[in-house]
Write a protein that holds these residues in place. Sequence first.
Motif: not given
Length: 66
Positions: A42-51
């Motif tokens: 559900x996230x976006x950007x670098x946070x989503x990729x890191x998760x």
Amino acid sequence: MDDYEHLDPDGADFAPVDRTAERLTLEEAHDLLRLLLVIAQEGEGSLSREAGRLAKEIAARIPSEN
């Protein structure tokens, strides 16, 4: 190629580890994995990729719930 091959443990600046700290229980690890998967989806950007990256790492290290 694994990114970990390029880490220099002597040159890395890691946070100090409290050797008396408790490890996660298996149930807590599964809860964390579910939370990371939600953030990854559900996230976006670098946070989503890191998760997503962390979810893969955790999933590879813990037994499945079934």
